[in-house]
Design an enzyme around this catalytic site. Structure first.
Site, PDB file in Angstrom:
ATOM      1  N   CYS A 131     -12.104   2.547   3.766  1.00 34.03           N
ATOM      2  CA  CYS A 131     -12.514   2.122   2.424  1.00 34.03           C
ATOM      3  C   CYS A 131     -11.281   1.769   1.596  1.00 34.03           C
ATOM      4  O   CYS A 131     -11.239   0.727   0.939  1.00 34.03           O
ATOM      5  CB  CYS A 131     -13.311   3.236   1.751  1.00 34.03           C
ATOM      6  N   CYS A 132     -10.253   2.619   1.638  1.00 32.24           N
ATOM      7  CA  CYS A 132      -9.018   2.337   0.912  1.00 32.24           C
ATOM      8  C   CYS A 132      -8.331   1.091   1.452  1.00 32.24           C
ATOM      9  O   CYS A 132      -7.750   0.304   0.698  1.00 32.24           O
ATOM     10  CB  CYS A 132      -8.072   3.534   1.020  1.00 32.24           C
ATOM     11  N   CYS A 213     -10.524   6.413  -7.566  1.00 30.50           N
ATOM     12  CA  CYS A 213     -11.914   5.979  -7.522  1.00 30.50           C
ATOM     13  C   CYS A 213     -12.836   7.169  -7.784  1.00 30.50           C
ATOM     14  O   CYS A 213     -12.561   8.306  -7.351  1.00 30.50           O
ATOM     15  CB  CYS A 213     -12.234   5.358  -6.166  1.00 30.50           C
ATOM     16  N   CYS A 216     -14.078   9.688  -4.966  1.00 33.89           N
ATOM     17  CA  CYS A 216     -13.058  10.451  -4.241  1.00 33.89           C
ATOM     18  C   CYS A 216     -12.129  11.225  -5.171  1.00 33.89           C
ATOM     19  O   CYS A 216     -11.029  11.620  -4.771  1.00 33.89           O
ATOM     20  CB  CYS A 216     -12.237   9.511  -3.359  1.00 33.89           C
ATOM     21  N   CYS A 239      -3.698   6.605  -0.472  1.00 35.70           N
ATOM     22  CA  CYS A 239      -4.679   5.555  -0.217  1.00 35.70           C
ATOM     23  C   CYS A 239      -4.181   4.562   0.829  1.00 35.70           C
ATOM     24  O   CYS A 239      -4.975   3.829   1.398  1.00 35.70           O
ATOM     25  CB  CYS A 239      -5.026   4.824  -1.503  1.00 35.70           C
TER      26      CYS A 239
END
Length: 424
Positions: A131-132, A213, A216, A239
């Site tokens: 995702c990062c 985010c 998280c 990240c």
């Protein structure tokens, strides 16, 4: 040669001279305050070649206030991941107005990558590293590619991994990373904000000491590291956009050439090869060999993470036809001096079994093979051969208009005329 000339060298790989230049630079400006470090970087070391990267998080106002003093027109990049707190987006606008920043640029993830890898917006829950990568690392790669250096707000006190952070780093992608606040303590940060009347992030007083985010990020208890609330409970500290010189944090931006060609360009590839001994229940973004999948079928089917399938000559895709929908990508291996079975596998997947996902060619993928690969249904290519890469990027593949084997249901069937089948 002046130190600035050494540091601004356009060499494609770090060398001893530049590395020594960084050591000298840190020695010269080790005692300089944050404003002096940034002014030196922006005016002497990398004039017109420096960008700022800011999360607009809990401590970001300090660095951005320093930026405004040095040059409010410096480009400030904000990674707009689509997952931020609403309060963070409001804070961006607040600081722009308060500090007079004139060049704040929002970097957003590629819509195609999000649709492909995170269509439900839940990738952060099952695979936060990917995702990062999609939402932060990839957008930043493209932005910093045009600069010789970039500025971060990292500080030594934040985590033990950052405890040796210098003012200047030479990363393995041959860029200079500038950390004006490296020696700031937590108390220094808070005192600076008070001394200069800087607006606070509205979540800071609620216990959010490091803000990323929303999914998280959690609050931080008294005595915890300020970043303890990031990816809490996971073996994850960064990240992926930062790579410290101690080598313990994350891969550097632009550290490697993209080899996956799809939709007209070379793009980031989240998939990797299966490693013997890996846990089928925890595998993610892995091309699993057919035999391995069959031997551990139930575990792979119960695994919630995205998976791919690896097909090598001799494998029978008929053996996994009931489970083809489980795979986001199917990689077909084309070894050197291939016998052609990979082309047949690709046709079986699309024409007989209706697979609509990514079908990629890996292995010995060369210029003259790609037109036939595409004709057989392959829509992605892992390419390391430099002439083939160039031909793909230049749109200079040979045009093949005539084939000896019909494809699909619409081409002319075998017969006396025409002797050759023309590609549609």
């Amino acid at each position: 040669m002046a130190l600035a000339d050494v540091l601004s060298s356009s060499a494609t790989k770090p060398d001893k001279l530049r590395a020594l230049g960084i050591v000298a630079l840190n020695g010269m400006f080790d005692e300089m305050d944050a404003v002096g470090v940034l002014r030196q970087a922006a005016s002497e070391i990398l004039p017109g070649d420096l960008a700022i990267v800011s999360s607009f998080g809990a401590d970001s106002a300090v660095l951005l206030h320093i930026v405004a003093q040095v040059d409010p027109s410096l480009p400030v990049y904000f990674l707009e991941t689509g997952k931020h707190f609403r309060e963070t987006l409001d804070y961006v606008e607040t600081l722009k107005r308060h500090l007079g920043l004139r060049n704040v640029v929002a970097l957003r993830p590629d819509a195609g990558d999000v649709a492909r890898f995170d269509p439900k917006g839940e990738l952060w829950e099952t695979d936060p590293d990917s995702c990062c990568h999609i939402r932060k690392t990839e957008p930043l790669d493209a932005a910093v590619a045009q600069y010789g250096g970039w500025v971060t707000g990292r500080k030594r006190f934040q985590t033990k991994e950052r405890g040796v952070l210098p003012h200047f780093e030479l990363t393995s992608d041959d860029r200079i990373k500038v950390n004006p606040l490296a020696y700031f303590s937590d108390a220094d940060v808070n005192q600076y904000k008070r001394d200069h009347g800087l607006p606070e992030h509205s979540l800071f007083e609620s216990g959010y000491k490091s803000i990323g985010c929303a999914p998280c990020t959690t609050t931080v208890a008294e005595g915890e590291d300020p970043r303890a609330g990031r990816w809490r409970g996971l073996n994850k500290k960064e990240c992926g956009i930062h790579f410290d010189f101690n080598g313990e944090i994350a891969k550097p931006v632009l550290g490697a050439e993209h080899n996956l060609f799809k939709d007209g360009g070379f793009i980031a590839d989240p998939f990797h090869a299966w490693e013997e001994g890996s846990d089928p229940a925890k595998a993610r973004y892995t091309h699993v060999p057919v035999k391995t999948f069959l031997a551990n079928r139930e575990a792979f089917l119960d695994n919630p993470h995205p998976l791919g399938l690896l097909v090598v000559p001799g494998d029978k895709v008929e053996d996994v036809v009931e489970d083809l929908g489980r795979f986001a990508s199917i990689a077909i291996s084309f070894p050197a001096f291939t016998d052609g079975r990979g082309y047949s596998t690709a046709r079986l997947l699309g024409e007989r079994y209706g697979f609509e996902g990514e079908v990629r060619a890996i292995g010995d993928v060369l210029t003259d093979q790609i037109p036939l690969m595409r004709r057989c249904g392959i829509n992605a290519f892992v390419v390391t051969h430099q002439p083939t890469r160039k031909a793909l990027l230049d749109g200079a593949l040979a045009e093949v208009a005539i084939f000896y084997q019909p494809v699909g249901k619409t081409e002319v069937p075998v017969g006396t005329r025409p002797y050759l089948r023309r590609a549609r």
